[in-house]
Write a protein that holds these residues in place. Structure first.
Motif, PDB file in Angstrom:
ATOM      1  N   LYS A 195       6.355  -8.340 -57.981  1.00 45.31           N
ATOM      2  CA  LYS A 195       4.702  -7.435 -57.724  1.00 45.31           C
ATOM      3  C   LYS A 195       4.401  -7.542 -59.178  1.00 45.31           C
ATOM      4  O   LYS A 195       3.297  -6.979 -58.925  1.00 45.31           O
ATOM      5  CB  LYS A 195       5.393  -5.914 -57.387  1.00 45.31           C
ATOM      6  N   TYR A 196       5.013  -7.792 -60.124  1.00 43.83           N
ATOM      7  CA  TYR A 196       4.892  -8.067 -61.669  1.00 43.83           C
ATOM      8  C   TYR A 196       5.024  -9.238 -61.889  1.00 43.83           C
ATOM      9  O   TYR A 196       4.038  -9.665 -63.234  1.00 43.83           O
ATOM     10  CB  TYR A 196       5.311  -7.495 -62.441  1.00 43.83           C
ATOM     11  N   GLY A 197       4.769 -10.691 -60.823  1.00 38.84           N
ATOM     12  CA  GLY A 197       4.088 -11.975 -61.465  1.00 38.84           C
ATOM     13  C   GLY A 197       5.868 -12.875 -61.637  1.00 38.84           C
ATOM     14  O   GLY A 197       5.335 -13.696 -62.302  1.00 38.84           O
ATOM     15  N   ALA A 198       6.805 -12.389 -61.298  1.00 45.39           N
ATOM     16  CA  ALA A 198       8.097 -13.153 -62.098  1.00 45.39           C
ATOM     17  C   ALA A 198       8.000 -13.901 -61.210  1.00 45.39           C
ATOM     18  O   ALA A 198       8.100 -14.354 -59.856  1.00 45.39           O
ATOM     19  CB  ALA A 198       9.058 -11.992 -62.477  1.00 45.39           C
ATOM     20  N   VAL A 199       8.572 -14.876 -61.414  1.00 46.03           N
ATOM     21  CA  VAL A 199       8.725 -16.378 -60.530  1.00 46.03           C
ATOM     22  C   VAL A 199      10.357 -16.444 -60.594  1.00 46.03           C
ATOM     23  O   VAL A 199      10.242 -17.446 -59.630  1.00 46.03           O
ATOM     24  CB  VAL A 199       8.971 -17.699 -61.554  1.00 46.03           C
ATOM     25  N   GLY A 200      11.115 -16.044 -60.867  1.00 46.67           N
ATOM     26  CA  GLY A 200      12.433 -15.721 -60.583  1.00 46.67           C
ATOM     27  C   GLY A 200      13.471 -14.473 -61.482  1.00 46.67           C
ATOM     28  O   GLY A 200      12.587 -14.365 -61.849  1.00 46.67           O
ATOM     29  N   VAL A 201      14.289 -14.481 -60.842  1.00 46.45           N
ATOM     30  CA  VAL A 201      15.424 -13.061 -61.633  1.00 46.45           C
ATOM     31  C   VAL A 201      16.948 -13.559 -61.956  1.00 46.45           C
ATOM     32  O   VAL A 201      17.759 -14.399 -60.301  1.00 46.45           O
ATOM     33  CB  VAL A 201      15.464 -11.856 -60.004  1.00 46.45           C
ATOM     34  N   ILE A 202      17.412 -13.487 -62.398  1.00 47.59           N
ATOM     35  CA  ILE A 202      18.551 -13.575 -63.048  1.00 47.59           C
ATOM     36  C   ILE A 202      19.447 -11.632 -63.099  1.00 47.59           C
ATOM     37  O   ILE A 202      18.430 -11.309 -63.866  1.00 47.59           O
ATOM     38  CB  ILE A 202      18.571 -14.883 -64.264  1.00 47.59           C
ATOM     39  N   VAL A 203      20.606 -11.768 -62.396  1.00 50.08           N
ATOM     40  CA  VAL A 203      20.843 -10.552 -62.688  1.00 50.08           C
ATOM     41  C   VAL A 203      22.422 -10.665 -63.581  1.00 50.08           C
ATOM     42  O   VAL A 203      23.104 -11.526 -62.619  1.00 50.08           O
ATOM     43  CB  VAL A 203      21.493 -10.134 -61.346  1.00 50.08           C
ATOM     44  N   ARG A 204      22.908  -9.728 -63.942  1.00 47.46           N
ATOM     45  CA  ARG A 204      24.110  -9.875 -64.295  1.00 47.46           C
ATOM     46  C   ARG A 204      25.477  -9.305 -63.035  1.00 47.46           C
ATOM     47  O   ARG A 204      24.779  -8.407 -62.628  1.00 47.46           O
ATOM     48  CB  ARG A 204      24.277  -8.877 -65.140  1.00 47.46           C
ATOM     49  N   SER A 205      26.139  -9.840 -63.577  1.00 49.18           N
ATOM     50  CA  SER A 205      27.300  -9.732 -61.854  1.00 49.18           C
ATOM     51  C   SER A 205      27.992  -8.639 -62.064  1.00 49.18           C
ATOM     52  O   SER A 205      27.814  -8.161 -63.331  1.00 49.18           O
ATOM     53  CB  SER A 205      28.477 -11.104 -62.316  1.00 49.18           C
ATOM     54  N   MET A 206      28.296  -8.114 -60.629  1.00 51.54           N
ATOM     55  CA  MET A 206      28.450  -6.831 -60.562  1.00 51.54           C
ATOM     56  C   MET A 206      30.432  -6.699 -60.578  1.00 51.54           C
ATOM     57  O   MET A 206      30.575  -6.810 -60.140  1.00 51.54           O
ATOM     58  CB  MET A 206      28.747  -6.169 -58.915  1.00 51.54           C
ATOM     59  N   THR A 207      31.018  -6.788 -62.295  1.00 47.77           N
ATOM     60  CA  THR A 207      32.342  -6.586 -62.516  1.00 47.77           C
ATOM     61  C   THR A 207      32.370  -5.665 -64.018  1.00 47.77           C
ATOM     62  O   THR A 207      31.093  -6.203 -64.623  1.00 47.77           O
ATOM     63  CB  THR A 207      32.713  -7.544 -62.336  1.00 47.77           C
ATOM     64  N   LEU A 208      33.630  -4.618 -64.373  1.00 41.28           N
ATOM     65  CA  LEU A 208      34.140  -4.415 -65.448  1.00 41.28           C
ATOM     66  C   LEU A 208      34.477  -5.614 -66.327  1.00 41.28           C
ATOM     67  O   LEU A 208      34.561  -5.263 -67.652  1.00 41.28           O
ATOM     68  CB  LEU A 208      34.155  -3.766 -65.402  1.00 41.28           C
ATOM     69  N   ARG A 209      34.796  -6.415 -66.261  1.00 39.26           N
ATOM     70  CA  ARG A 209      35.605  -7.564 -66.863  1.00 39.26           C
ATOM     71  C   ARG A 209      34.349  -8.414 -67.154  1.00 39.26           C
ATOM     72  O   ARG A 209      33.850  -8.606 -66.879  1.00 39.26           O
ATOM     73  CB  ARG A 209      35.804  -7.995 -65.728  1.00 39.26           C
ATOM     74  N   LEU A 210      34.752  -8.650 -68.591  1.00 41.80           N
ATOM     75  CA  LEU A 210      34.498 -10.263 -69.518  1.00 41.80           C
ATOM     76  C   LEU A 210      34.781 -11.176 -68.837  1.00 41.80           C
ATOM     77  O   LEU A 210      35.679 -11.781 -69.793  1.00 41.80           O
ATOM     78  CB  LEU A 210      33.825  -9.941 -70.767  1.00 41.80           C
ATOM     79  N   ASP A 211      34.583 -12.643 -68.101  1.00 41.16           N
ATOM     80  CA  ASP A 211      34.472 -13.828 -67.865  1.00 41.16           C
ATOM     81  C   ASP A 211      34.089 -14.354 -67.315  1.00 41.16           C
ATOM     82  O   ASP A 211      32.772 -13.571 -67.452  1.00 41.16           O
ATOM     83  CB  ASP A 211      35.514 -13.670 -66.498  1.00 41.16           C
ATOM     84  N   ASP A 212      34.073 -16.168 -67.076  1.00 36.21           N
ATOM     85  CA  ASP A 212      32.982 -16.631 -66.932  1.00 36.21           C
ATOM     86  C   ASP A 212      32.800 -17.418 -65.266  1.00 36.21           C
ATOM     87  O   ASP A 212      31.999 -18.149 -65.003  1.00 36.21           O
ATOM     88  CB  ASP A 212      33.596 -18.678 -67.026  1.00 36.21           C
TER      89      ASP A 212
END
Length: 467
Positions: free
Chosen positions: A183-200
């Protein structure tokens, strides 16, 4: 007269089970733990078939396998129910890196969100703006967002004991993030993974474009939690860095698939239906063992356990292996639609879709009278350390069956490790504990037995009989 009826209900709540019920539950658990089939089934489903994305060859193989295994159980009926499902293909493995303003690059781990469009064949590179929620997105507006990649970095809330509540508190950024950002002109989206663990390991999941025309759709990907932390820290040190990612996913026309259904016909009330189910489809990064291979084999095991324990159900009990829960819920909707069209009376439905971990109990979508009946059964479950009985949600696939009079339930295993695996490459057979899986199946079969015995009317009914 009213006081007498209330007194009868109260008395029934205190004594709504018998010695026979205790013996039957003991036999159900014994059969599950010493002669169970669920782990063996899951081994084949996970390791011989693998990830079962809707519309894929693996999903079709899983349908054929499910039908064949149910037929081996000697049920009264086994059949396939047609359902049209979406076909989305991930394509080649995604690639991404962070590029500093000094042109130094660091590779990061991403995966396309289910339903996303591809990037340009050469990939997409742009500056990044990090946000926490849609309100912040609106405040920044087009002037600060246009031409950039929006990085949604709201983590799951760590102090919530129920990890499903933590998931619910941030999953909208995955599902609706691309729609809101464009809606605001973004060209892409990156989303933090849905997990409580810190991993790769990045965690995929469904997303939507609503009714956006194809030319306005922007690519969306999940980033692993370790790399989300890295990207966030890097932005604080270098606001002019750029993010590059490439993905080649494709959306095709809907294809034909099936729900797999097996039934034991009731001996006394064959027109009263009880459903137990899980979803046969899964995401493609792992083999879908916890989500929801566990629920599938546990549901199948319920019918086998009733037969092996010598219990003759009074009501018709169906196992339904639903197709397309992950990216469309087509199977659950189709089953409910057909049930309504045929005028079928579904008095009870139970879903397992929270992993194959140690069972803790159930949540119920039902009347107070039915819930009080459930509470009266708690002493039967105490020897098996099942203590959680709460009103709440049931499951996505059985949800469309809800009426004013029936009972919907969801198995509630311990949730602390579930989102370590959910929708990620770590959702594999080796992450499932055999005994925990079998305990879950026995717990489900026990609840089904009790509802079949006493019905959804809180007045006492005769116990099921032995063969």
């Amino acid at each position: 007269m009213k006081k007498i009826i209330l007194l009868l209900f109260a008395l029934h709540a205190m004594v709504s089970y018998s010695q026979t019920d205790e013996e039957n539950l003991k036999e159900i658990y014994k059969q599950a733990l010493t002669n169970g089939k669920s782990y063996q089934w899951l081994d084949y489903l996970s390791n011989q078939i693998g990830g079962r994305l809707s519309g894929s060859l693996q999903a079709e193989l899983a349908v054929q396998w499910g039908k064949k295994e149910l037929e081996k159980l000697g049920l009264d009926k086994v059949w396939l129910q047609e359902v049209m499902v979406p076909k989305w293909v991930r394509g080649a493995k995604e690639y991404a890196f962070i590029e500093s303003s000094k042109k130094q690059t660091t590779n990061v781990n991403i995966c396309a969100l289910g339903g996303s469009v591809a990037t340009n064949p050469l990939g997409l590179k742009a500056k990044v703006i990090e946000i926490q929620n849609f309100e912040e997105l609106e405040k920044l507006g087009e002037e600060q967002i246009k031409g950039k990649i929006v990085f949604y970095n709201r983590p799951m809330q760590e102090d919530l004991i129920s990890t499903f509540n933590a998931y619910g508190g941030c999953v909208n950024q995955r599902y609706q993030g691309a729609v809101e950002a464009q809606k605001y002109g973004a060209v892409g989206v990156i989303v933090r993974s849905m997990t409580l663990r810190l991993d790769d390991f990045p965690h995929t999941g469904s997303m939507t474009y609503d009714n956006l025309p194809l030319e306005k759709r922007i690519p969306a990907a999940a980033i692993s939690t370790n790399d989300a932390e890295l990207l966030s820290t890097s932005l604080q040190l270098d606001a002019d860095l750029e993010f590059y990612f490439k993905q080649s996913c494709s959306q095709f026309r809907d294809v034909l698939s099936y729900n797999v259904i097996g039934e034991i016909t009731g001996s006394e009330f064959p027109k009263e239906y009880m459903v137990i189910g899980g979803h046969l489809d899964s995401w493609d990064l792992g083999d879908g063992s916890h989500d929801d291979g566990a629920g599938v084999v546990q549901s199948m095991e319920v019918l086998r356990l009733l037969k092996a324990s010598g219990i003759t159900p009074k009501r018709s009990i169906r196992v339904v292996l639903f197709m397309n829960e992950e990216n469309g819920l087509r199977g659950g909707k189709k089953y409910a639609e057909e049930a309504k069209r045929k005028g079928e009376n579904h008095v009870f439905a139970l879903e397992s879709d929270a992993g194959g971990f140690t069972p803790r109990g159930f949540s119920f979508d039902c009347s107070d009278a039915n819930f009080n009946q459930v509470l009266s059964w708690k002493p039967l479950f105490k020897p098996y350390l099942i203590h959680y009985f709460e009103k709440g949600g049931s499951g996505a696939d059985v949800g469309p069956l809800k009426t004013d009079n029936n009972v919907l339930a969801g198995l509630r295993p311990d949730s602390q490790r579930y989102f370590d695996h959910h929708h990620a490459a770590t959702d594999t057979f080796d992450a499932v504990n055999k005994r925990e899986l079998e305990l879950g199946a026995a717990t489900m079969a026990s609840l089904v037995y009790l509802f079949d015995t006493y019905g959804t009317n809180p007045l006492p009914k005769q116990s099921a009989v032995k063969n």
